[in-house]
Design a protein around this motif. Structure first.
Motif, PDB file in Angstrom:
ATOM      1  N   GLY A 153      19.483 -26.058 -43.087  1.00 28.26           N
ATOM      2  CA  GLY A 153      18.260 -26.534 -42.452  1.00 28.26           C
ATOM      3  C   GLY A 153      17.809 -25.731 -41.250  1.00 28.26           C
ATOM      4  N   LYS A 154      18.628 -24.821 -40.780  1.00 28.69           N
ATOM      5  CA  LYS A 154      18.259 -24.015 -39.609  1.00 28.69           C
ATOM      6  C   LYS A 154      17.214 -22.975 -40.013  1.00 28.69           C
ATOM      7  CE  LYS A 154      19.969 -20.819 -36.156  1.00 28.69           C
ATOM      8  NZ  LYS A 154      20.992 -19.880 -35.791  1.00 28.69           N
ATOM      9  N   GLU A 155      16.174 -22.857 -39.190  1.00 28.87           N
ATOM     10  CA  GLU A 155      15.155 -21.846 -39.445  1.00 28.87           C
ATOM     11  C   GLU A 155      15.712 -20.477 -39.072  1.00 28.87           C
ATOM     12  OE1 GLU A 155      11.227 -20.977 -37.192  1.00 28.87           O
ATOM     13  OE2 GLU A 155      10.748 -22.466 -38.737  1.00 28.87           O
ATOM     14  N   LEU A 156      15.688 -19.571 -40.045  1.00 27.47           N
ATOM     15  CA  LEU A 156      16.234 -18.232 -39.844  1.00 27.47           C
ATOM     16  C   LEU A 156      15.182 -17.228 -39.384  1.00 27.47           C
ATOM     17  CD1 LEU A 156      18.411 -18.121 -43.073  1.00 27.47           C
ATOM     18  CD2 LEU A 156      19.159 -18.684 -40.744  1.00 27.47           C
ATOM     19  N   SER A 157      13.975 -17.401 -39.869  1.00 22.85           N
ATOM     20  CA  SER A 157      12.880 -16.505 -39.485  1.00 22.85           C
ATOM     21  C   SER A 157      11.565 -17.204 -39.781  1.00 22.85           C
ATOM     22  CB  SER A 157      12.962 -15.173 -40.237  1.00 22.85           C
ATOM     23  OG  SER A 157      12.769 -15.381 -41.628  1.00 22.85           O
ATOM     24  N   ARG A 158      10.512 -16.646 -39.197  1.00 22.93           N
ATOM     25  CA  ARG A 158       9.166 -17.158 -39.442  1.00 22.93           C
ATOM     26  C   ARG A 158       8.184 -16.031 -39.232  1.00 22.93           C
ATOM     27  NH1 ARG A 158       7.872 -21.178 -34.536  1.00 22.93           N
ATOM     28  NH2 ARG A 158       9.988 -21.817 -34.850  1.00 22.93           N
ATOM     29  N   GLY A 159       6.980 -16.213 -39.754  1.00 27.08           N
ATOM     30  CA  GLY A 159       5.964 -15.192 -39.577  1.00 27.08           C
ATOM     31  C   GLY A 159       4.648 -15.590 -40.209  1.00 27.08           C
ATOM     32  N   ARG A 160       3.803 -14.601 -40.371  1.00 29.24           N
ATOM     33  CA  ARG A 160       2.469 -14.778 -40.965  1.00 29.24           C
ATOM     34  C   ARG A 160       2.371 -13.872 -42.185  1.00 29.24           C
ATOM     35  NH1 ARG A 160      -0.384 -18.849 -39.484  1.00 29.24           N
ATOM     36  NH2 ARG A 160      -2.243 -17.692 -39.952  1.00 29.24           N
ATOM     37  N   TYR A 161       1.468 -14.216 -43.090  1.00 34.76           N
ATOM     38  CA  TYR A 161       1.273 -13.391 -44.281  1.00 34.76           C
ATOM     39  C   TYR A 161      -0.207 -13.302 -44.639  1.00 34.76           C
ATOM     40  CZ  TYR A 161       0.555 -17.622 -47.063  1.00 34.76           C
ATOM     41  OH  TYR A 161       0.062 -18.806 -47.560  1.00 34.76           O
ATOM     42  N   VAL A 162      -0.514 -12.291 -45.416  1.00 34.75           N
ATOM     43  CA  VAL A 162      -1.841 -12.107 -46.006  1.00 34.75           C
ATOM     44  C   VAL A 162      -1.616 -11.814 -47.479  1.00 34.75           C
ATOM     45  CG1 VAL A 162      -3.943 -10.705 -46.073  1.00 34.75           C
ATOM     46  CG2 VAL A 162      -2.795 -11.131 -43.876  1.00 34.75           C
ATOM     47  N   THR A 163      -2.304 -12.540 -48.332  1.00 40.06           N
ATOM     48  CA  THR A 163      -2.235 -12.313 -49.775  1.00 40.06           C
ATOM     49  C   THR A 163      -3.651 -12.119 -50.293  1.00 40.06           C
ATOM     50  OG1 THR A 163      -0.271 -13.714 -49.927  1.00 40.06           O
ATOM     51  CG2 THR A 163      -1.416 -13.234 -51.982  1.00 40.06           C
ATOM     52  N   MET A 164      -3.851 -11.067 -51.065  1.00 39.56           N
ATOM     53  CA  MET A 164      -5.134 -10.813 -51.727  1.00 39.56           C
ATOM     54  C   MET A 164      -4.982 -11.250 -53.183  1.00 39.56           C
ATOM     55  SD  MET A 164      -7.156  -9.530 -49.421  1.00 39.56           S
ATOM     56  CE  MET A 164      -8.508  -9.029 -50.480  1.00 39.56           C
ATOM     57  N   TRP A 165      -6.023 -11.849 -53.704  1.00 37.38           N
ATOM     58  CA  TRP A 165      -6.006 -12.418 -55.048  1.00 37.38           C
ATOM     59  C   TRP A 165      -7.184 -11.892 -55.864  1.00 37.38           C
ATOM     60  CZ3 TRP A 165      -2.370 -16.381 -56.121  1.00 37.38           C
ATOM     61  CH2 TRP A 165      -1.674 -16.878 -55.008  1.00 37.38           C
ATOM     62  N   ARG A 166      -6.982 -11.876 -57.183  1.00 37.55           N
ATOM     63  CA  ARG A 166      -8.065 -11.539 -58.110  1.00 37.55           C
ATOM     64  C   ARG A 166      -8.147 -12.653 -59.143  1.00 37.55           C
ATOM     65  NH1 ARG A 166      -6.931  -6.192 -60.014  1.00 37.55           N
ATOM     66  NH2 ARG A 166      -5.452  -7.113 -61.461  1.00 37.55           N
ATOM     67  N   GLU A 171      -8.689 -13.876 -62.652  1.00 38.99           N
ATOM     68  CA  GLU A 171      -8.623 -13.384 -64.028  1.00 38.99           C
ATOM     69  C   GLU A 171      -8.674 -14.588 -64.944  1.00 38.99           C
ATOM     70  OE1 GLU A 171      -5.418 -10.646 -64.778  1.00 38.99           O
ATOM     71  OE2 GLU A 171      -6.052  -9.314 -63.164  1.00 38.99           O
ATOM     72  N   GLY A 172      -9.761 -14.683 -65.720  1.00 40.53           N
ATOM     73  CA  GLY A 172      -9.952 -15.871 -66.548  1.00 40.53           C
ATOM     74  C   GLY A 172     -10.136 -17.067 -65.637  1.00 40.53           C
ATOM     75  N   ASN A 173      -9.292 -18.061 -65.811  1.00 40.16           N
ATOM     76  CA  ASN A 173      -9.432 -19.269 -64.989  1.00 40.16           C
ATOM     77  C   ASN A 173      -8.325 -19.406 -63.947  1.00 40.16           C
ATOM     78  OD1 ASN A 173      -7.302 -19.822 -66.655  1.00 40.16           O
ATOM     79  ND2 ASN A 173      -8.023 -21.829 -67.301  1.00 40.16           N
ATOM     80  N   ARG A 174      -7.645 -18.301 -63.609  1.00 41.63           N
ATOM     81  CA  ARG A 174      -6.596 -18.401 -62.595  1.00 41.63           C
ATOM     82  C   ARG A 174      -6.624 -17.236 -61.620  1.00 41.63           C
ATOM     83  NH1 ARG A 174      -0.821 -16.454 -64.489  1.00 41.63           N
ATOM     84  NH2 ARG A 174      -0.270 -17.686 -62.706  1.00 41.63           N
ATOM     85  N   TRP A 175      -6.065 -17.488 -60.461  1.00 37.68           N
ATOM     86  CA  TRP A 175      -5.936 -16.480 -59.422  1.00 37.68           C
ATOM     87  C   TRP A 175      -4.596 -15.784 -59.572  1.00 37.68           C
ATOM     88  CZ3 TRP A 175      -9.885 -15.111 -56.458  1.00 37.68           C
ATOM     89  CH2 TRP A 175     -10.905 -16.015 -56.196  1.00 37.68           C
ATOM     90  N   LEU A 176      -4.585 -14.447 -59.449  1.00 40.91           N
ATOM     91  CA  LEU A 176      -3.351 -13.663 -59.477  1.00 40.91           C
ATOM     92  C   LEU A 176      -3.260 -12.819 -58.207  1.00 40.91           C
ATOM     93  CD1 LEU A 176      -3.288 -12.390 -63.171  1.00 40.91           C
ATOM     94  CD2 LEU A 176      -1.950 -14.257 -62.166  1.00 40.91           C
ATOM     95  N   VAL A 177      -2.042 -12.662 -57.710  1.00 36.43           N
ATOM     96  CA  VAL A 177      -1.804 -11.859 -56.513  1.00 36.43           C
ATOM     97  C   VAL A 177      -2.002 -10.385 -56.845  1.00 36.43           C
ATOM     98  CG1 VAL A 177      -0.049 -11.129 -54.832  1.00 36.43           C
ATOM     99  CG2 VAL A 177      -0.155 -13.529 -55.583  1.00 36.43           C
ATOM    100  N   ILE A 178      -2.797  -9.690 -56.023  1.00 39.85           N
ATOM    101  CA  ILE A 178      -2.955  -8.246 -56.180  1.00 39.85           C
ATOM    102  C   ILE A 178      -2.388  -7.487 -54.984  1.00 39.85           C
ATOM    103  CG2 ILE A 178      -4.859  -8.316 -57.821  1.00 39.85           C
ATOM    104  CD1 ILE A 178      -6.785  -7.810 -55.445  1.00 39.85           C
ATOM    105  N   MET A 179      -2.181  -8.185 -53.854  1.00 38.92           N
ATOM    106  CA  MET A 179      -1.566  -7.563 -52.678  1.00 38.92           C
ATOM    107  C   MET A 179      -0.956  -8.667 -51.826  1.00 38.92           C
ATOM    108  SD  MET A 179      -1.566  -6.842 -49.187  1.00 38.92           S
ATOM    109  CE  MET A 179      -3.064  -7.618 -48.659  1.00 38.92           C
ATOM    110  N   ASP A 180       0.250  -8.394 -51.356  1.00 41.95           N
ATOM    111  CA  ASP A 180       0.916  -9.360 -50.495  1.00 41.95           C
ATOM    112  C   ASP A 180       1.645  -8.611 -49.396  1.00 41.95           C
ATOM    113  OD1 ASP A 180       1.780 -12.118 -49.941  1.00 41.95           O
ATOM    114  OD2 ASP A 180       3.772 -11.366 -50.437  1.00 41.95           O
ATOM    115  N   THR A 181       1.585  -9.157 -48.192  1.00 44.50           N
ATOM    116  CA  THR A 181       2.309  -8.581 -47.067  1.00 44.50           C
ATOM    117  C   THR A 181       2.563  -9.671 -46.042  1.00 44.50           C
ATOM    118  OG1 THR A 181       2.397  -6.730 -45.508  1.00 44.50           O
ATOM    119  CG2 THR A 181       0.281  -7.857 -45.716  1.00 44.50           C
ATOM    120  N   GLY A 182       3.530  -9.435 -45.197  1.00 42.45           N
ATOM    121  CA  GLY A 182       3.840 -10.386 -44.144  1.00 42.45           C
ATOM    122  C   GLY A 182       4.409  -9.666 -42.939  1.00 42.45           C
TER     123      GLY A 182
END
Length: 158
Positions: A124-137, A139-150
């Motif tokens: 239960g101890k928090e080991l790390s934390r941060g922020r992220y940005v994910t880009m999505w595209r 395709e059809g009726n769903r979103w897919l990740v095209i870029m992810d970083t944190g």
């Protein structure tokens, strides 16, 4: 002459309607993008690396913190496998904002992540934390990740 004006107005209205309808993909809303990000986390918690990768596009990239990018589905899988498969901690994340770009096929989410220990002695101890940005595209009726970083946030002061 009056009927010509009516036809002109109807054609103008139809043209405006068509322009509005072709500007965005069906279902491409910020709410749907936020839900896709939450579903991405749920799939990862349930199915590990397979759940993680089920949200990645074939041409996706991962931008490593302070390093070059990892390009393509297979390379992303190989890069993320050790961390996503590590059973000593759980990676959690929650989107805090979403944006769908004009056209409705590209979007972005940002949010916070945190890793929590699963080891018995530090469970239960928090080991790390941060922020992220994910880009999505969309395709059809769903979103897919095209870029992810944190990027990590500094450790809390003790």
């Amino acid at each position: 002459m009056k009927s010509l004006k009516v036809v002109f107005v109807l054609l103008l209205a139809a043209g405006c309607s068509m322009a509005v309808n072709t500007n965005s993909a069906p279902g491409a809303t910020e709410a749907s993008l936020m839900q896709a990000d939450r579903d991405f986390a749920d799939a990862t918690h349930r199915n590990g690396i397979d759940g993680w990768m089920s949200f990645y596009a074939r041409d996706a990239i991962r931008i490593r913190y302070r390093a070059n990018m990892v390009k393509g589905y297979d390379a992303v899988r190989a890069f993320d496998l050790p961390n996503i498969s590590d059973t000593t901690y759980t990676l959690n994340w929650e989107p805090t904002d979403a944006y769908v770009f004009s056209g409705g096929t590209i979007g972005s989410t940002t949010g916070r992540y945190w890793a929590v220990s699963r080891k018995v002695e530090t469970s239960g101890k928090e080991l790390s934390r941060g922020r992220y940005v994910t880009m999505w595209r969309r395709e059809g009726n769903r979103w897919l990740v095209i870029m992810d970083t944190g990027y990590p946030e500094p450790a809390p002061a003790r």
